[in-house]
Design an enzyme around this catalytic site. Structure first.
Site, PDB file in Angstrom:
ATOM      1  N   ARG A  14     -45.030   7.990 -70.402  1.00 21.00           N
ATOM      2  CA  ARG A  14     -44.894   7.074 -71.537  1.00 21.00           C
ATOM      3  C   ARG A  14     -45.836   7.550 -72.642  1.00 21.00           C
ATOM      4  O   ARG A  14     -47.008   7.154 -72.676  1.00 21.00           O
ATOM      5  CB  ARG A  14     -45.294   5.642 -71.132  1.00 21.00           C
ATOM      6  CG  ARG A  14     -44.309   4.930 -70.225  1.00 21.00           C
ATOM      7  CD  ARG A  14     -44.735   3.476 -70.023  1.00 21.00           C
ATOM      8  NE  ARG A  14     -43.691   2.661 -69.442  1.00 21.00           N
ATOM      9  CZ  ARG A  14     -43.581   2.393 -68.140  1.00 21.00           C
ATOM     10  NH1 ARG A  14     -44.450   2.874 -67.277  1.00 21.00           N
ATOM     11  NH2 ARG A  14     -42.595   1.626 -67.704  1.00 21.00           N
ATOM     12  N   ARG A  37     -41.055  11.195 -72.125  1.00 24.66           N
ATOM     13  CA  ARG A  37     -40.230  10.336 -72.968  1.00 24.66           C
ATOM     14  C   ARG A  37     -40.792  10.344 -74.382  1.00 24.66           C
ATOM     15  O   ARG A  37     -42.005  10.178 -74.570  1.00 24.66           O
ATOM     16  CB  ARG A  37     -40.259   8.910 -72.410  1.00 24.66           C
ATOM     17  CG  ARG A  37     -39.508   7.946 -73.302  1.00 24.66           C
ATOM     18  CD  ARG A  37     -39.416   6.591 -72.688  1.00 24.66           C
ATOM     19  NE  ARG A  37     -40.664   5.863 -72.768  1.00 24.66           N
ATOM     20  CZ  ARG A  37     -40.837   4.651 -72.236  1.00 24.66           C
ATOM     21  NH1 ARG A  37     -39.867   4.087 -71.556  1.00 24.66           N
ATOM     22  NH2 ARG A  37     -41.979   4.020 -72.366  1.00 24.66           N
ATOM     23  N   GLU A  63     -31.060   2.160 -70.521  1.00 24.80           N
ATOM     24  CA  GLU A  63     -31.733   0.862 -70.454  1.00 24.80           C
ATOM     25  C   GLU A  63     -31.023  -0.166 -71.326  1.00 24.80           C
ATOM     26  O   GLU A  63     -31.495  -1.280 -71.492  1.00 24.80           O
ATOM     27  CB  GLU A  63     -33.223   0.998 -70.813  1.00 24.80           C
ATOM     28  CG  GLU A  63     -33.517   1.795 -72.057  1.00 24.80           C
ATOM     29  CD  GLU A  63     -35.015   2.081 -72.249  1.00 24.80           C
ATOM     30  OE1 GLU A  63     -35.854   1.423 -71.636  1.00 24.80           O
ATOM     31  OE2 GLU A  63     -35.325   2.981 -73.057  1.00 24.80           O
ATOM     32  N   ASN A  96     -36.401  -1.934 -66.353  1.00 21.30           N
ATOM     33  CA  ASN A  96     -37.225  -2.991 -66.963  1.00 21.30           C
ATOM     34  C   ASN A  96     -36.503  -3.577 -68.169  1.00 21.30           C
ATOM     35  O   ASN A  96     -36.460  -4.786 -68.368  1.00 21.30           O
ATOM     36  CB  ASN A  96     -38.581  -2.441 -67.417  1.00 21.30           C
ATOM     37  CG  ASN A  96     -39.341  -1.787 -66.281  1.00 21.30           C
ATOM     38  OD1 ASN A  96     -39.038  -2.034 -65.129  1.00 21.30           O
ATOM     39  ND2 ASN A  96     -40.308  -0.950 -66.602  1.00 21.30           N
ATOM     40  N   ASP A  97     -35.942  -2.672 -68.973  1.00 17.05           N
ATOM     41  CA  ASP A  97     -35.185  -3.143 -70.134  1.00 17.05           C
ATOM     42  C   ASP A  97     -33.729  -3.437 -69.780  1.00 17.05           C
ATOM     43  O   ASP A  97     -33.156  -4.399 -70.276  1.00 17.05           O
ATOM     44  CB  ASP A  97     -35.253  -2.117 -71.272  1.00 17.05           C
ATOM     45  CG  ASP A  97     -36.570  -2.234 -72.032  1.00 17.05           C
ATOM     46  OD1 ASP A  97     -36.990  -3.376 -72.320  1.00 17.05           O
ATOM     47  OD2 ASP A  97     -37.185  -1.205 -72.337  1.00 17.05           O
ATOM     48  N   ARG A 154     -38.164  -9.920 -70.788  1.00 21.02           N
ATOM     49  CA  ARG A 154     -38.984  -9.501 -69.646  1.00 21.02           C
ATOM     50  C   ARG A 154     -40.413 -10.020 -69.722  1.00 21.02           C
ATOM     51  O   ARG A 154     -41.159  -9.971 -68.747  1.00 21.02           O
ATOM     52  CB  ARG A 154     -38.970  -7.971 -69.520  1.00 21.02           C
ATOM     53  CG  ARG A 154     -39.645  -7.232 -70.649  1.00 21.02           C
ATOM     54  CD  ARG A 154     -39.298  -5.748 -70.657  1.00 21.02           C
ATOM     55  NE  ARG A 154     -40.350  -4.908 -70.141  1.00 21.02           N
ATOM     56  CZ  ARG A 154     -40.366  -3.582 -70.236  1.00 21.02           C
ATOM     57  NH1 ARG A 154     -39.380  -2.937 -70.823  1.00 21.02           N
ATOM     58  NH2 ARG A 154     -41.353  -2.883 -69.752  1.00 21.02           N
ATOM     59  N   CYS A 189     -36.653   5.042 -63.571  1.00 27.02           N
ATOM     60  CA  CYS A 189     -38.088   4.964 -63.830  1.00 27.02           C
ATOM     61  C   CYS A 189     -38.532   3.531 -64.124  1.00 27.02           C
ATOM     62  O   CYS A 189     -39.678   3.301 -64.475  1.00 27.02           O
ATOM     63  CB  CYS A 189     -38.494   5.919 -64.939  1.00 27.02           C
ATOM     64  SG  CYS A 189     -37.623   5.603 -66.476  1.00 27.02           S
TER      65      CYS A 189
HETATM   66  C1  PEP Z   1     -37.782   0.610 -68.626  1.00 28.75           C
HETATM   67  O1  PEP Z   1     -37.387  -0.032 -69.592  1.00 28.75           O
HETATM   68  O2  PEP Z   1     -37.354   0.456 -67.460  1.00 28.75           O
HETATM   69  C2  PEP Z   1     -38.838   1.626 -68.782  1.00 28.75           C
HETATM   70  C3  PEP Z   1     -39.183   2.402 -67.791  1.00 28.75           C
HETATM   71  O3  PEP Z   1     -39.468   1.710 -69.987  1.00 28.75           O
HETATM   72  P1  PEP Z   1     -40.592   0.690 -70.495  1.00 28.75           P
HETATM   73  O4  PEP Z   1     -41.029  -0.144 -69.317  1.00 28.75           O
HETATM   74  O5  PEP Z   1     -41.704   1.513 -71.033  1.00 28.75           O
HETATM   75  O6  PEP Z   1     -39.865  -0.088 -71.528  1.00 28.75           O
HETATM   76 MG    MG Z   2     -37.823   0.551 -71.612  1.00 32.37          MG
END
Ligand code: PEP
Ligand code: MG
Length: 483
Positions: A208, A244, A343, A366-367, A377, A414
């Site tokens: 990141r 990324r 995502e 996550n997104d 989230r 990820c």
């Molecule tokens: C995600 O969105 O799953 C991700 C890995 O990126 P971030 O958590 O940094 O948004």
């Molecule tokens: Mg993300």
């Protein structure tokens, strides 16, 4: 400033802020780098004077020098990055969810944390004894002697468990039926690589890079970035490193970019959207990455891709910078894979089309979960909707993996889901090739995968994908796969 207070009827804090902002922009617009940097000093002093005027103390997480548990309303990602785990024994935040970046960072820093407590701050006062159980997400206020003893033994068991896991550090990750999957780590800084190697990471599945841009007053230079990327690639000694490109926005802010406040920052001008518009920022990062590419096994990944056109534009900018560097005589690796984060649901649905043009996918759950379920989230009040095992999410994940494989590409994940013991058997059955997680989750995941057979799980694939609820999925996983 005095005039403002006397003539405009504003208070001293407001007058000071307005006057300071004027000086800040004056310094920032100067040509001389040294003078430009003085803007940060003015900002800092202003913040301090305003805090005195308001009679509030500005907490500075990096100054903590005694053993504490932090009870906060929220911790920003840059606050969390400054915590010293020697002193910070745990933290709780009233807001946030499992995939807030402060929670993600706590996991990799091995600081016990419980986020989204809603009320810890109003119930706990200074000096109170608390237990923060980051494994089960519990906060115990004023525990009895008996509870303390119980937790001491839980702590001891966990330490023992870690000794067992550590034996797997140099092993590869192979299922009972001989299938190898890659277990990689998510990192935020070059310093995190140490933890990746200590925990037997087979690669970095997500770097990141936005942390390079945070906790400072101006953009990092190409040279600073080059050094950071080169360090990570060198330390990983030829193992894959997926970097990324800048994913700022959402809960990761860069105050010095002075972007206008948005109603819905997670749906706003962030990540690749910002990079395609502010191309100077993007091109500087790409040049630094391309220059570092000869020092290891670099793969470049674009975040928040919603349309094929965004991917094509980002890729063509990358290729332009590559051509420029080559024509200037700079060496660039010839075989850099270019992939995307999946995502956003539009991209997950259209994965078969994307798969013809990208080299790999990394699913950012996550997104992806927040956008698919329309549940922020960061918002603890809708956390019940944040459902990684919801069949809707699993169908999207499955679609992405199948699409990649059809075109001979690989698919990784990820998001935090990749390291979740309930999700791991499902993802293995869906055919995921690479699991990227907090470094501290790698050894437990390896130990779990070694006991699983991919073929056995695949027999349940259709059943799982045709289920209706999260609960049904969890029940099946628990019953069949010993979680
Ligand atoms: C995600 O969105 O799953 C991700 C890995 O990126 P971030 O958590 O940094 O948004
Ligand atoms: Mg993300």
């Amino acid at each position: 400033m005095k005039d403002k207070v006397q003539n405009e009827g504003v208070n001293a804090e407001f007058a000071l802020k307005e006057t300071a902002d004027m000086f800040v922009s004056m310094f920032e617009s100067m040509d001389n780098e040294y003078m430009k940097e003085r803007a940060a000093d003015i900002r800092d002093v202003t913040k301090r004077v305003i805090s005195h005027l308001l009679g509030v103390e500005i907490p500075n997480p990096s100054m903590i020098s005694e053993e504490v548990v932090i009870i906060a309303e929220d911790l920003t990602p840059s606050d969390t990055a400054q915590l010293n785990r020697q002193f910070v024994k745990g933290f709780t935040t009233d807001i946030g969810g499992r995939t807030s970046h402060s929670a993600i960072m706590a996991r990799s820093m091995e600081i016990p944390a419980v986020v989204g407590t809603k009320e810890a701050r109003s119930r706990i006062s200074n000096g109170t004894m608390v237990i923060v159980d980051g494994l089960d997400g519990e906060v115990i206020i004023d525990p009895s002697e008996e509870t303390i003893a119980e937790y001491r033994s839980k702590q001891e068991q966990y330490a023992q468990q870690k000794i067992e896991w550590a034996k797997l550090v140099n092993e590869s990750t192979v299922t009972k039926d001989g299938v190898h999957v890659e277990l990689a780590a998510n990192i935020g800084t070059p310093e995190d690589v140490k933890g990746v190697l200590e925990n037997g990471g087979e690669g970095v599945g997500l770097y990141r890079t936005e942390f390079l841009y945070m906790g400072r007053d101006q953009l990092p230079t190409e040279e600073e970035q080059f050094t950071a990327y080169k360090t990570v690639l060198q330390k990983m000694e030829g193992k894959p490193v997926v970097v990324r490109t800048l994913d700022i926005g959402g809960d990761k802010e860069l105050p010095y970019l002075h972007l206008p406040k948005e109603m819905n920052p997670f749906l706003g001008f962030r990540a690749i959207r910002l990079c395609l518009e502010e191309q100077d920022i993007f091109r500087t990062q790409l040049r630094a990455l391309l220059r570092a590419s000869t020092f290891g096994n670099l793969k470049i990944m674009f975040p928040m891709i919603a349309t094929l056109q965004e991917f094509r534009s980002a890729k063509s900018i990358l290729l332009e910078e590559k051509e420029k560097l080559v024509s200037e005589g700079t060496e660039v690796a010839g075989d850099i894979e270019i992939g995307i984060m999946v995502e956003i649901p539009s991209t997950a649905v259209l994965a078969d089309v994307f798969a013809k043009e990208v080299d790999f996918f990394s699913i950012g759950t996550n997104d992806l979960i927040q956008y698919t379920m329309a549940a922020d989230r960061m918002n603890e009040r809708v956390s019940y909707l944040y459902q990684p095992y919801n069949p809707a999410i699993l169908r999207l994940v499955s679609n992405v993996i199948d699409a990649a494989h059809k075109e001979g590409k690989w698919a990784g994940m990820c998001g935090e889901m990749a390291g979740d013991p309930i999700a791991i058997p499902i993802l293995l059955g869906l055919g995921l090739d690479e699991f990227s997680m907090s470094a501290t989750s790698i050894l437990p995941a390896r130990s779990q995968i070694k006991e699983l057979s991919k073929e056995d799980i695949q027999r349940f694939k259709e059943e799982i994908l045709s289920m209706g609820t999260t609960e049904e999925v969890v029940e099946l996983v628990k019953e069949k796969f010993n979680v």
